[in-house]
Design a protein around this motif. Structure first.
Motif, PDB file in Angstrom:
ATOM      1  N   VAL A   1       0.870  -1.180   0.000  1.00 35.54           N
ATOM      2  CA  VAL A   1       0.000   0.000   0.000  1.00 35.54           C
ATOM      3  C   VAL A   1       0.902   1.224   0.000  1.00 35.54           C
ATOM      4  O   VAL A   1       1.864   1.291   0.777  1.00 35.54           O
ATOM      5  CB  VAL A   1      -0.915   0.017   1.251  1.00 35.54           C
ATOM      6  CG1 VAL A   1      -1.777   1.267   1.276  1.00 35.54           C
ATOM      7  CG2 VAL A   1      -1.774  -1.235   1.296  1.00 35.54           C
ATOM      8  N   PRO A   2       0.636   2.202  -0.844  1.00 32.51           N
ATOM      9  CA  PRO A   2       1.478   3.403  -0.828  1.00 32.51           C
ATOM     10  C   PRO A   2       1.531   4.019   0.571  1.00 32.51           C
ATOM     11  O   PRO A   2       0.501   4.132   1.253  1.00 32.51           O
ATOM     12  CB  PRO A   2       0.771   4.341  -1.814  1.00 32.51           C
ATOM     13  CG  PRO A   2       0.008   3.445  -2.718  1.00 32.51           C
ATOM     14  CD  PRO A   2      -0.438   2.289  -1.861  1.00 32.51           C
ATOM     15  N   GLU A   3       2.732   4.379   0.994  1.00 30.95           N
ATOM     16  CA  GLU A   3       2.874   5.001   2.317  1.00 30.95           C
ATOM     17  C   GLU A   3       2.044   6.266   2.432  1.00 30.95           C
ATOM     18  O   GLU A   3       1.552   6.591   3.510  1.00 30.95           O
ATOM     19  CB  GLU A   3       4.346   5.294   2.619  1.00 30.95           C
ATOM     20  CG  GLU A   3       5.103   4.077   3.084  1.00 30.95           C
ATOM     21  CD  GLU A   3       6.463   4.422   3.652  1.00 30.95           C
ATOM     22  OE1 GLU A   3       6.547   5.275   4.567  1.00 30.95           O
ATOM     23  OE2 GLU A   3       7.440   3.833   3.158  1.00 30.95           O
ATOM     24  N   SER A   4       1.860   6.968   1.327  1.00 29.00           N
ATOM     25  CA  SER A   4       1.043   8.180   1.371  1.00 29.00           C
ATOM     26  C   SER A   4      -0.400   7.841   1.735  1.00 29.00           C
ATOM     27  O   SER A   4      -1.050   8.576   2.490  1.00 29.00           O
ATOM     28  CB  SER A   4       1.111   8.930   0.046  1.00 29.00           C
ATOM     29  OG  SER A   4       0.650   8.113  -1.017  1.00 29.00           O
ATOM     30  N   THR A   5      -0.910   6.725   1.245  1.00 26.68           N
ATOM     31  CA  THR A   5      -2.273   6.299   1.582  1.00 26.68           C
ATOM     32  C   THR A   5      -2.355   5.929   3.056  1.00 26.68           C
ATOM     33  O   THR A   5      -3.292   6.342   3.756  1.00 26.68           O
ATOM     34  CB  THR A   5      -2.705   5.109   0.704  1.00 26.68           C
ATOM     35  OG1 THR A   5      -2.656   5.514  -0.664  1.00 26.68           O
ATOM     36  CG2 THR A   5      -4.099   4.638   1.052  1.00 26.68           C
ATOM     37  N   LEU A   6      -1.383   5.190   3.544  1.00 32.37           N
ATOM     38  CA  LEU A   6      -1.373   4.842   4.973  1.00 32.37           C
ATOM     39  C   LEU A   6      -1.254   6.096   5.835  1.00 32.37           C
ATOM     40  O   LEU A   6      -1.881   6.181   6.892  1.00 32.37           O
ATOM     41  CB  LEU A   6      -0.228   3.866   5.268  1.00 32.37           C
ATOM     42  CG  LEU A   6      -0.350   2.486   4.624  1.00 32.37           C
ATOM     43  CD1 LEU A   6       0.898   1.653   4.922  1.00 32.37           C
ATOM     44  CD2 LEU A   6      -1.610   1.764   5.074  1.00 32.37           C
ATOM     45  N   GLY A   7      -0.491   7.064   5.369  1.00 35.60           N
ATOM     46  CA  GLY A   7      -0.371   8.318   6.109  1.00 35.60           C
ATOM     47  C   GLY A   7      -1.696   9.053   6.195  1.00 35.60           C
ATOM     48  O   GLY A   7      -2.056   9.593   7.246  1.00 35.60           O
ATOM     49  N   LEU A   8      -2.450   9.071   5.106  1.00 35.61           N
ATOM     50  CA  LEU A   8      -3.759   9.721   5.109  1.00 35.61           C
ATOM     51  C   LEU A   8      -4.716   8.995   6.042  1.00 35.61           C
ATOM     52  O   LEU A   8      -5.471   9.626   6.799  1.00 35.61           O
ATOM     53  CB  LEU A   8      -4.340   9.756   3.692  1.00 35.61           C
ATOM     54  CG  LEU A   8      -3.593  10.607   2.672  1.00 35.61           C
ATOM     55  CD1 LEU A   8      -4.149  10.377   1.272  1.00 35.61           C
ATOM     56  CD2 LEU A   8      -3.635  12.082   3.047  1.00 35.61           C
ATOM     57  N   VAL A   9      -4.682   7.671   6.016  1.00 37.51           N
ATOM     58  CA  VAL A   9      -5.527   6.858   6.888  1.00 37.51           C
ATOM     59  C   VAL A   9      -5.198   7.156   8.348  1.00 37.51           C
ATOM     60  O   VAL A   9      -6.087   7.348   9.184  1.00 37.51           O
ATOM     61  CB  VAL A   9      -5.328   5.360   6.553  1.00 37.51           C
ATOM     62  CG1 VAL A   9      -5.814   4.454   7.666  1.00 37.51           C
ATOM     63  CG2 VAL A   9      -6.022   5.026   5.237  1.00 37.51           C
ATOM     64  N   HIS A  10      -3.916   7.200   8.672  1.00 37.01           N
ATOM     65  CA  HIS A  10      -3.474   7.497  10.040  1.00 37.01           C
ATOM     66  C   HIS A  10      -3.960   8.882  10.478  1.00 37.01           C
ATOM     67  O   HIS A  10      -4.496   9.042  11.583  1.00 37.01           O
ATOM     68  CB  HIS A  10      -1.944   7.422  10.121  1.00 37.01           C
ATOM     69  CG  HIS A  10      -1.386   7.895  11.409  1.00 37.01           C
ATOM     70  ND1 HIS A  10      -1.371   7.118  12.545  1.00 37.01           N
ATOM     71  CD2 HIS A  10      -0.831   9.079  11.754  1.00 37.01           C
ATOM     72  CE1 HIS A  10      -0.824   7.810  13.541  1.00 37.01           C
ATOM     73  NE2 HIS A  10      -0.490   8.997  13.077  1.00 37.01           N
ATOM     74  N   LEU A  11      -3.783   9.838   9.604  1.00 34.07           N
ATOM     75  CA  LEU A  11      -4.171  11.205   9.946  1.00 34.07           C
ATOM     76  C   LEU A  11      -5.673  11.306  10.165  1.00 34.07           C
ATOM     77  O   LEU A  11      -6.128  11.914  11.141  1.00 34.07           O
ATOM     78  CB  LEU A  11      -3.714  12.171   8.850  1.00 34.07           C
ATOM     79  CG  LEU A  11      -4.030  13.650   9.065  1.00 34.07           C
ATOM     80  CD1 LEU A  11      -3.476  14.158  10.392  1.00 34.07           C
ATOM     81  CD2 LEU A  11      -3.468  14.460   7.897  1.00 34.07           C
ATOM     82  N   ARG A  12      -6.466  10.695   9.288  1.00 34.10           N
ATOM     83  CA  ARG A  12      -7.920  10.800   9.430  1.00 34.10           C
ATOM     84  C   ARG A  12      -8.417  10.122  10.699  1.00 34.10           C
ATOM     85  O   ARG A  12      -9.245  10.683  11.413  1.00 34.10           O
ATOM     86  CB  ARG A  12      -8.622  10.224   8.194  1.00 34.10           C
ATOM     87  CG  ARG A  12     -10.110  10.414   8.234  1.00 34.10           C
ATOM     88  CD  ARG A  12     -10.465  11.914   8.192  1.00 34.10           C
ATOM     89  NE  ARG A  12     -11.878  12.113   8.464  1.00 34.10           N
ATOM     90  CZ  ARG A  12     -12.354  12.888   9.443  1.00 34.10           C
ATOM     91  NH1 ARG A  12     -11.540  13.562  10.236  1.00 34.10           N
ATOM     92  NH2 ARG A  12     -13.645  13.007   9.614  1.00 34.10           N
ATOM     93  N   ALA A  13      -7.946   8.926  10.997  1.00 33.43           N
ATOM     94  CA  ALA A  13      -8.360   8.244  12.233  1.00 33.43           C
ATOM     95  C   ALA A  13      -7.952   9.065  13.456  1.00 33.43           C
ATOM     96  O   ALA A  13      -8.726   9.202  14.407  1.00 33.43           O
ATOM     97  CB  ALA A  13      -7.753   6.846  12.299  1.00 33.43           C
ATOM     98  N   SER A  14      -6.770   9.642  13.416  1.00 33.35           N
ATOM     99  CA  SER A  14      -6.293  10.451  14.541  1.00 33.35           C
ATOM    100  C   SER A  14      -7.117  11.719  14.710  1.00 33.35           C
ATOM    101  O   SER A  14      -7.386  12.146  15.840  1.00 33.35           O
ATOM    102  CB  SER A  14      -4.817  10.799  14.344  1.00 33.35           C
ATOM    103  OG  SER A  14      -4.046   9.613  14.317  1.00 33.35           O
ATOM    104  N   GLN A  15      -7.547  12.319  13.604  1.00 32.34           N
ATOM    105  CA  GLN A  15      -8.432  13.485  13.691  1.00 32.34           C
ATOM    106  C   GLN A  15      -9.761  13.093  14.337  1.00 32.34           C
ATOM    107  O   GLN A  15     -10.261  13.798  15.221  1.00 32.34           O
ATOM    108  CB  GLN A  15      -8.696  14.059  12.294  1.00 32.34           C
ATOM    109  CG  GLN A  15      -7.522  14.739  11.667  1.00 32.34           C
ATOM    110  CD  GLN A  15      -7.779  15.102  10.210  1.00 32.34           C
ATOM    111  OE1 GLN A  15      -8.619  14.507   9.527  1.00 32.34           O
ATOM    112  NE2 GLN A  15      -7.032  16.089   9.715  1.00 32.34           N
ATOM    113  N   ILE A  16     -10.340  11.997  13.897  1.00 38.32           N
ATOM    114  CA  ILE A  16     -11.622  11.539  14.446  1.00 38.32           C
ATOM    115  C   ILE A  16     -11.502  11.309  15.946  1.00 38.32           C
ATOM    116  O   ILE A  16     -12.388  11.686  16.719  1.00 38.32           O
ATOM    117  CB  ILE A  16     -12.092  10.255  13.733  1.00 38.32           C
ATOM    118  CG1 ILE A  16     -12.493  10.570  12.292  1.00 38.32           C
ATOM    119  CG2 ILE A  16     -13.241   9.594  14.494  1.00 38.32           C
ATOM    120  CD1 ILE A  16     -12.661   9.336  11.423  1.00 38.32           C
ATOM    121  N   ASN A  17     -10.419  10.701  16.368  1.00 35.82           N
ATOM    122  CA  ASN A  17     -10.231  10.358  17.777  1.00 35.82           C
ATOM    123  C   ASN A  17      -9.718  11.522  18.621  1.00 35.82           C
ATOM    124  O   ASN A  17      -9.594  11.389  19.838  1.00 35.82           O
ATOM    125  CB  ASN A  17      -9.276   9.168  17.908  1.00 35.82           C
ATOM    126  CG  ASN A  17      -9.917   7.887  17.471  1.00 35.82           C
ATOM    127  OD1 ASN A  17     -11.097   7.656  17.687  1.00 35.82           O
ATOM    128  ND2 ASN A  17      -9.125   7.029  16.835  1.00 35.82           N
TER     129      ASN A  17
END
Length: 152
Positions: free
Chosen positions: A31-47
């Motif tokens: 998985v592109p690291e950029s995609t994982l980075g976006l996923v991490h950022l979005r989950a962290s924003q939600i939480n």
């Protein structure tokens, strides 16, 4: 607000190798690291995890992510900056992070859209990345960890 204690993984450092193994496994799936980075950022924003949202955005920026995309992660549905695959990963991240928001926490349409863009190994990596991000978010939010005031 001040931290209630040191980060639990700093106190129980024996847990760090396990986290490293999880991260390595997720990063190995293609998985592109950029995609994982976006996923991490979005989950962290939600939480509401300040340290993870802050470090996630900074790390993505260092790896070449654009300001437009970083500023728009919370509004990814309404902006033109993301690919269909990234949108599917972000939708999966939101559903898997907000498990209690609906009876069918991760609806078939969310999963099926992600499965159009990622193979089984890549989906496993994204799910593992979301779970690991949520793990860190819960540690940080519970113990009131703070984003660093000064970055070098």
């Amino acid at each position: 607000m001040t931290a209630r204690m040191n980060n639990p993984l700093a106190v129980l450092s024996e847990g760090m190798p396990a986290v490293g193994i999880l991260n390595k496994a997720a990063l190995s799936a293609g998985v592109p690291e950029s995609t994982l980075g976006l996923v991490h950022l979005r989950a962290s924003q939600i939480n509401g995890c300040g340290p993870c949202a802050d470090s996630g955005a900074r790390m993505a920026k260092r790896k070449g992510e654009t300001d437009e995309r970083l500023f728009a992660v919370a509004t990814w549905r309404e902006t033109p900056y993301f690919t269909d695959a990234e949108r599917a990963a972000l939708a999966l991240a939101e559903s898997a992070t907000r498990l209690a928001d609906r009876a069918d926490a991760v609806p078939d349409e969310v999963w099926d859209e992600a499965a159009k863009h990622f193979n089984e190994r890549e989906l496993a990596a994204i799910v593992l990345w979301i779970a690991t991000t949520n793990f860190f978010n819960r540690l940080n939010v519970t113990t009131r960890q703070q984003a660093p005031q000064n970055w070098s």
